[in-house]
Design a protein around this motif. Sequence first.
Motif, short mmCIF file in Angstrom:
data_model
loop_
_atom_site.label_atom_id
_atom_site.label_comp_id
_atom_site.label_asym_id
_atom_site.label_seq_id
_atom_site.Cartn_x
_atom_site.Cartn_y
_atom_site.Cartn_z
N THR A 12 33.84 28.89 29.58
CA THR A 12 34.86 28.99 30.61
C THR A 12 36.17 29.42 29.96
O THR A 12 36.40 29.16 28.77
CB THR A 12 35.08 27.65 31.36
N ASP A 67 41.98 34.68 41.97
CA ASP A 67 40.62 35.08 41.58
C ASP A 67 40.24 36.37 42.32
O ASP A 67 39.38 36.40 43.20
CB ASP A 67 39.63 33.96 41.90
N ILE A 92 43.26 29.97 40.64
CA ILE A 92 42.50 29.22 39.63
C ILE A 92 43.22 29.25 38.28
O ILE A 92 44.10 30.09 38.05
CB ILE A 92 41.07 29.79 39.47
N LYS A 106 37.88 29.79 34.62
CA LYS A 106 36.84 30.63 35.22
C LYS A 106 35.61 30.68 34.32
O LYS A 106 35.73 30.84 33.11
CB LYS A 106 37.38 32.04 35.47
N THR A 107 34.45 30.58 34.95
CA THR A 107 33.18 30.55 34.22
C THR A 107 32.77 31.95 33.79
O THR A 107 33.02 32.94 34.49
CB THR A 107 32.09 29.95 35.11
#
Length: 393
Positions: free
Chosen positions: A282, A292, A311, A314-315
Amino acid sequence: MTAPAWRLTEDGPAPETGPARPARSGSTTRRMFVVAAIVVVTLLGAGGFAVAGGAAALLPERPEGCASPDRSIKLYAVELPRDGNQIRLGYGLTPETASYPGPTMEMTEGECLAITLYNQVPVATLEALRTDPTHPLGVSLHAHGVKYTQLSDGTAQSFSYVPPGQSRTYTWFAQKRNRTTGTPGTAGYWWYHDHVVGGPHGTKGLGAGLFGGLVVRRAGDPKPDRTYTTVFGDQQSINLRRGAATDTCDYANPQPGPTCLVAKKGERVEFIVVGMGNDMHTFHVHGHSWADTRTGTVSGTNAEVDQVPIIDNKTLGPGDSFGVQIIAGESVGPGHWMLHCHMQFHSDAGMSTTLHVLDENGNMPPGGGHDHAAAPAGATDAEPAVAGAHQHK
Ligand SMILES: [Cu+2]
């Protein structure tokens, strides 16, 4: 002498199929023949596109809409000083400036870019990285997101790689959005990498440093003041480095680069974030957040903005890429802002670096307990600058 009907003639001139193909071993030839046979069978089975006995059409050299490149650049693949025992390779716009990650490629939708790649990596180094003695020696350039034909795929399978000492021109097309067909275009955050060193997927080339960021902008996209590429990879690495090795900023004279993420307060900073290798990660930055969206920015009314998640984490899976744009220090001020993977055992192992936000004049205000200015880079870190800091197998 009558050759069996199934046999390819060996004494006639070879059909010209574009750039010279390197000599290949017998086993590779047999493998390619099997692949070709499967392709023909597949095509026949799919409706008979293959014309028996007819001359094969040449594969297109460039994507449609890319009759002649708008811009041409040179790119060099070279061997860099080893990191401990680890072989390191890098791409550079000159051999002297090669690095990992390589230079950030920037394109605008509609643009066609020709990149001539020169392979200056020593043969012995490529041999040392090879995992299969029948695999060809070479380096390549494989891109994500943009358009390219088979001849610019950058793979051994399509013979679009560069043998040692040679060069090859790759063509990338940043296709525009087409409202008629619904094609969304190519604007976004991507990456490029080798696909040949070591084996058919370039795993050794990636692990050695042959990768870089690519951004395609749409007309009207916000322009950053600084762009950094952060590749999150195996062994808890950021750009193949860990811990103190990820951050060598010298505050007396900070030079932005792969190991010095620095910006002045108020600057628009762009990150091209890439996942590489076998692990999930992440991407998290302290003190900053972003929308995003494709660019990390969003505009409009509050109601419109509310349609988009904001956000700060983030993955990232292997091969994924995205970009974010933040205004450095906005509302939060200068400081040494952590930037790290939020998988705890990754960050604990050193998958963490720093975004250094200076004040508007380019100075770091005192305080925060992390002032490098009076000491050599890394000397004040709890972790020694060398031991345990680099990524080793
Ligand atoms: Cu991670």
